[in-house]
Design a protein around this motif. Structure first.
Motif, PDB file in Angstrom:
ATOM      1  N   ASN A 176     -22.487  15.792   7.364  1.00  0.00           N
ATOM      2  CA  ASN A 176     -22.687  14.679   6.840  1.00  0.00           C
ATOM      3  C   ASN A 176     -22.492  14.589   5.457  1.00  0.00           C
ATOM      4  O   ASN A 176     -22.647  15.566   4.619  1.00  0.00           O
ATOM      5  CB  ASN A 176     -24.410  14.384   7.024  1.00  0.00           C
ATOM      6  CG  ASN A 176     -24.807  12.895   6.205  1.00  0.00           C
ATOM      7  OD1 ASN A 176     -25.052  13.008   5.250  1.00  0.00           O
ATOM      8  ND2 ASN A 176     -24.847  11.831   7.176  1.00  0.00           N
ATOM      9  N   LEU A 177     -21.688  13.552   5.183  1.00  0.00           N
ATOM     10  CA  LEU A 177     -21.064  13.309   3.790  1.00  0.00           C
ATOM     11  C   LEU A 177     -21.613  11.876   3.336  1.00  0.00           C
ATOM     12  O   LEU A 177     -21.038  10.899   4.001  1.00  0.00           O
ATOM     13  CB  LEU A 177     -19.630  13.409   3.700  1.00  0.00           C
ATOM     14  CG  LEU A 177     -19.218  13.539   2.121  1.00  0.00           C
ATOM     15  CD1 LEU A 177     -19.824  14.467   1.470  1.00  0.00           C
ATOM     16  CD2 LEU A 177     -17.704  13.651   2.141  1.00  0.00           C
ATOM     17  N   ASN A 178     -22.610  11.731   2.251  1.00  0.00           N
ATOM     18  CA  ASN A 178     -23.203  10.388   1.929  1.00  0.00           C
ATOM     19  C   ASN A 178     -22.467  10.093   0.426  1.00  0.00           C
ATOM     20  O   ASN A 178     -22.936  10.857  -0.461  1.00  0.00           O
ATOM     21  CB  ASN A 178     -24.580  10.237   2.043  1.00  0.00           C
ATOM     22  CG  ASN A 178     -25.206   8.941   1.729  1.00  0.00           C
ATOM     23  OD1 ASN A 178     -24.421   8.051   1.649  1.00  0.00           O
ATOM     24  ND2 ASN A 178     -26.330   8.981   1.442  1.00  0.00           N
ATOM     25  N   VAL A 192     -13.380  14.725 -12.862  1.00  0.00           N
ATOM     26  CA  VAL A 192     -14.269  16.059 -12.686  1.00  0.00           C
ATOM     27  C   VAL A 192     -14.996  15.892 -11.677  1.00  0.00           C
ATOM     28  O   VAL A 192     -15.855  15.014 -11.808  1.00  0.00           O
ATOM     29  CB  VAL A 192     -14.586  16.515 -14.280  1.00  0.00           C
ATOM     30  CG1 VAL A 192     -15.316  17.845 -13.839  1.00  0.00           C
ATOM     31  CG2 VAL A 192     -13.805  16.614 -15.343  1.00  0.00           C
ATOM     32  N   ILE A 193     -14.756  16.492 -10.536  1.00  0.00           N
ATOM     33  CA  ILE A 193     -15.729  16.633  -9.399  1.00  0.00           C
ATOM     34  C   ILE A 193     -16.715  17.828  -9.508  1.00  0.00           C
ATOM     35  O   ILE A 193     -16.264  19.033  -9.249  1.00  0.00           O
ATOM     36  CB  ILE A 193     -14.965  16.524  -7.988  1.00  0.00           C
ATOM     37  CG1 ILE A 193     -14.064  15.535  -8.015  1.00  0.00           C
ATOM     38  CG2 ILE A 193     -15.904  16.558  -6.889  1.00  0.00           C
ATOM     39  CD1 ILE A 193     -12.966  15.374  -7.173  1.00  0.00           C
ATOM     40  N   ASN A 194     -17.901  17.686  -9.712  1.00  0.00           N
ATOM     41  CA  ASN A 194     -18.915  18.732  -9.826  1.00  0.00           C
ATOM     42  C   ASN A 194     -19.790  18.936  -8.519  1.00  0.00           C
ATOM     43  O   ASN A 194     -20.383  18.072  -8.084  1.00  0.00           O
ATOM     44  CB  ASN A 194     -19.871  18.561 -11.033  1.00  0.00           C
ATOM     45  CG  ASN A 194     -19.221  18.395 -12.365  1.00  0.00           C
ATOM     46  OD1 ASN A 194     -18.913  19.472 -13.000  1.00  0.00           O
ATOM     47  ND2 ASN A 194     -19.249  17.149 -12.994  1.00  0.00           N
ATOM     48  N   SER A 195     -19.792  20.051  -8.040  1.00  0.00           N
ATOM     49  CA  SER A 195     -20.382  20.277  -6.802  1.00  0.00           C
ATOM     50  C   SER A 195     -21.588  21.446  -6.923  1.00  0.00           C
ATOM     51  O   SER A 195     -21.095  22.501  -7.671  1.00  0.00           O
ATOM     52  CB  SER A 195     -19.506  20.582  -5.477  1.00  0.00           C
ATOM     53  OG  SER A 195     -20.368  20.661  -4.325  1.00  0.00           O
ATOM     54  N   GLN A 196     -22.695  21.203  -6.516  1.00  0.00           N
ATOM     55  CA  GLN A 196     -23.764  22.120  -6.513  1.00  0.00           C
ATOM     56  C   GLN A 196     -24.324  22.492  -5.017  1.00  0.00           C
ATOM     57  O   GLN A 196     -24.821  21.538  -4.197  1.00  0.00           O
ATOM     58  CB  GLN A 196     -24.777  21.902  -7.451  1.00  0.00           C
ATOM     59  CG  GLN A 196     -26.195  22.771  -7.430  1.00  0.00           C
ATOM     60  CD  GLN A 196     -25.798  23.864  -8.469  1.00  0.00           C
ATOM     61  OE1 GLN A 196     -25.336  23.746  -9.477  1.00  0.00           O
ATOM     62  NE2 GLN A 196     -26.238  25.114  -7.827  1.00  0.00           N
ATOM     63  N   LEU A 197     -24.505  23.897  -4.569  1.00  0.00           N
ATOM     64  CA  LEU A 197     -25.220  24.163  -3.508  1.00  0.00           C
ATOM     65  C   LEU A 197     -26.743  24.134  -3.960  1.00  0.00           C
ATOM     66  O   LEU A 197     -27.123  24.768  -4.849  1.00  0.00           O
ATOM     67  CB  LEU A 197     -24.993  25.608  -3.051  1.00  0.00           C
ATOM     68  CG  LEU A 197     -25.401  26.118  -1.884  1.00  0.00           C
ATOM     69  CD1 LEU A 197     -25.371  25.277  -0.612  1.00  0.00           C
ATOM     70  CD2 LEU A 197     -25.170  27.722  -1.698  1.00  0.00           C
ATOM     71  N   LEU A 205     -26.298  24.054   5.072  1.00  0.00           N
ATOM     72  CA  LEU A 205     -26.234  23.964   3.710  1.00  0.00           C
ATOM     73  C   LEU A 205     -26.203  22.768   3.122  1.00  0.00           C
ATOM     74  O   LEU A 205     -25.339  21.690   3.615  1.00  0.00           O
ATOM     75  CB  LEU A 205     -24.731  24.746   3.513  1.00  0.00           C
ATOM     76  CG  LEU A 205     -24.785  26.115   4.109  1.00  0.00           C
ATOM     77  CD1 LEU A 205     -24.117  26.230   5.111  1.00  0.00           C
ATOM     78  CD2 LEU A 205     -23.853  27.035   2.872  1.00  0.00           C
ATOM     79  N   PHE A 206     -27.030  22.365   2.243  1.00  0.00           N
ATOM     80  CA  PHE A 206     -27.232  21.242   1.587  1.00  0.00           C
ATOM     81  C   PHE A 206     -26.528  21.280   0.194  1.00  0.00           C
ATOM     82  O   PHE A 206     -27.099  22.193  -0.698  1.00  0.00           O
ATOM     83  CB  PHE A 206     -28.866  20.802   1.229  1.00  0.00           C
ATOM     84  CG  PHE A 206     -29.469  20.473   2.876  1.00  0.00           C
ATOM     85  CD1 PHE A 206     -29.477  19.548   3.312  1.00  0.00           C
ATOM     86  CD2 PHE A 206     -30.125  21.715   3.297  1.00  0.00           C
ATOM     87  CE1 PHE A 206     -30.269  19.302   4.555  1.00  0.00           C
ATOM     88  CE2 PHE A 206     -30.389  21.834   4.582  1.00  0.00           C
ATOM     89  CZ  PHE A 206     -30.598  20.485   5.177  1.00  0.00           C
ATOM     90  N   LEU A 226     -24.127  17.559   4.076  1.00  0.00           N
ATOM     91  CA  LEU A 226     -24.702  18.604   4.732  1.00  0.00           C
ATOM     92  C   LEU A 226     -23.645  19.443   5.565  1.00  0.00           C
ATOM     93  O   LEU A 226     -22.958  18.837   6.389  1.00  0.00           O
ATOM     94  CB  LEU A 226     -25.603  18.078   5.624  1.00  0.00           C
ATOM     95  CG  LEU A 226     -26.284  19.008   6.772  1.00  0.00           C
ATOM     96  CD1 LEU A 226     -27.005  20.073   6.234  1.00  0.00           C
ATOM     97  CD2 LEU A 226     -26.885  18.048   7.793  1.00  0.00           C
ATOM     98  N   PHE A 227     -23.498  20.742   5.438  1.00  0.00           N
ATOM     99  CA  PHE A 227     -22.435  21.563   6.201  1.00  0.00           C
ATOM    100  C   PHE A 227     -23.312  22.498   7.231  1.00  0.00           C
ATOM    101  O   PHE A 227     -24.280  23.109   6.787  1.00  0.00           O
ATOM    102  CB  PHE A 227     -21.586  22.279   5.076  1.00  0.00           C
ATOM    103  CG  PHE A 227     -20.774  21.152   4.363  1.00  0.00           C
ATOM    104  CD1 PHE A 227     -19.473  21.493   4.776  1.00  0.00           C
ATOM    105  CD2 PHE A 227     -20.969  20.578   3.345  1.00  0.00           C
ATOM    106  CE1 PHE A 227     -18.281  20.621   4.256  1.00  0.00           C
ATOM    107  CE2 PHE A 227     -20.002  19.641   2.647  1.00  0.00           C
ATOM    108  CZ  PHE A 227     -18.849  19.593   3.277  1.00  0.00           C
ATOM    109  N   ILE A 228     -22.571  22.754   8.045  1.00  0.00           N
ATOM    110  CA  ILE A 228     -23.094  23.601   9.193  1.00  0.00           C
ATOM    111  C   ILE A 228     -22.475  24.719   9.389  1.00  0.00           C
ATOM    112  O   ILE A 228     -21.113  24.775   9.432  1.00  0.00           O
ATOM    113  CB  ILE A 228     -23.542  22.985  10.481  1.00  0.00           C
ATOM    114  CG1 ILE A 228     -24.201  21.492  10.395  1.00  0.00           C
ATOM    115  CG2 ILE A 228     -24.077  23.983  11.509  1.00  0.00           C
ATOM    116  CD1 ILE A 228     -25.438  21.771  10.071  1.00  0.00           C
TER     117      ILE A 228
END
Length: 237
Positions: A176-178, A192-197, A205-206, A226-228
């Motif tokens: 899922n990608l919202n 700048v694209i910031n991503s955080q686990l 994995l959220f 959401l990654f599986i």
């Protein structure tokens, strides 16, 4: 000459069947048939003449952060074999058709000539479980005249968040990608694209993400993903 081709093909098959491991951040050295010359794949996550001054400045700043080992620049190639790509192939049926298709495949975001499409580099912080992507969208990514296509920024969000999930999670796929688009992004500008686990629950994995201007004062988009983590005992087909 025909015997040389046959021998080369047999060697490649033997290496793949043996499950030869290749480090994640090291390029594979290919060897041209009928030649002893080694070919080193081009790392596209390095500056080229199409990079703007803003993108180069941000790149230099993050390379400074890499000096103490807290951050790591992630190489990016059009196509290469890594252990993860070898593992991923086990999810597909072992058919000649699939093998031929994969041999011709290349990374979607690296399909344009320099400066025309996706220009980006991703940095990763293992302690913070965070990725930062410096991205410049070229003229072939236009949506509304003068602005980046929404699908192009969605692609880069997916790539950045996906990398943030894949490093600790292994082989993962987007479930899922919202995305909330706050403002349009000017074409050829730098963001700048910031991503955080955020958390891990079993195979889930959220993650969260935001897209900001080069000076990080303007918020363009926010996203959650959401990654599986894939089960190696199950096929995707």
């Amino acid at each position: 000459m025909l015997r040389s081709c046959t021998a080369a093909l047999r060697t490649l098959r033997a290496l793949r069947q043996a499950g030869r491991r290749v480090p994640r951040c090291e390029p594979v050295l290919a060897r041209r048939w009928f030649s002893t010359e080694k070919v080193i794949p081009k790392d596209h996550a390095l500056p080229n003449p199409s990079w703007s001054k803003d993108l180069r400045l941000l790149f230099d700043q993050f390379m400074k952060k890499c000096e103490d080992g807290s951050w790591e620049r992630l190489p990016s190639y059009k196509s290469k074999y890594t252990q993860k790509s070898e593992d991923f192939k086990t999810y597909f049926l072992d058919s000649k058709l699939v093998k031929e298709q994969l041999s011709q495949a290349q990374l979607f975001t690296r399909g344009y000539e320099d400066g025309l499409g996706f220009e980006y580099v991703i940095f990763y912080n293992d302690d913070e479980k965070r990725t930062v992507c410096l991205f410049q969208g070229g003229p072939y990514l236009q949506g509304v005249p003068g602005f980046l296509h929404g699908g192009a920024i969605a692609t880069m969000i997916d790539a950045t968040v996906g990398m943030c999930a894949a490093i600790p999670g292994g082989i993962v796929m987007t479930a899922n990608l919202n995305i909330n688009f706050k403002r349009p992004i000017p074409l050829c500008s730098v963001v700048v694209i910031n991503s955080q686990l955020d958390k891990i629950e079993g195979r889930k994995l959220f993650l969260s993400c935001n897209v900001r201007s080069a000076d990080e004062k303007i918020l363009y988009s926010e996203a959650t993903g959401l990654f599986i983590k894939l089960d190696p005992e199950k096929s995707l087909i």
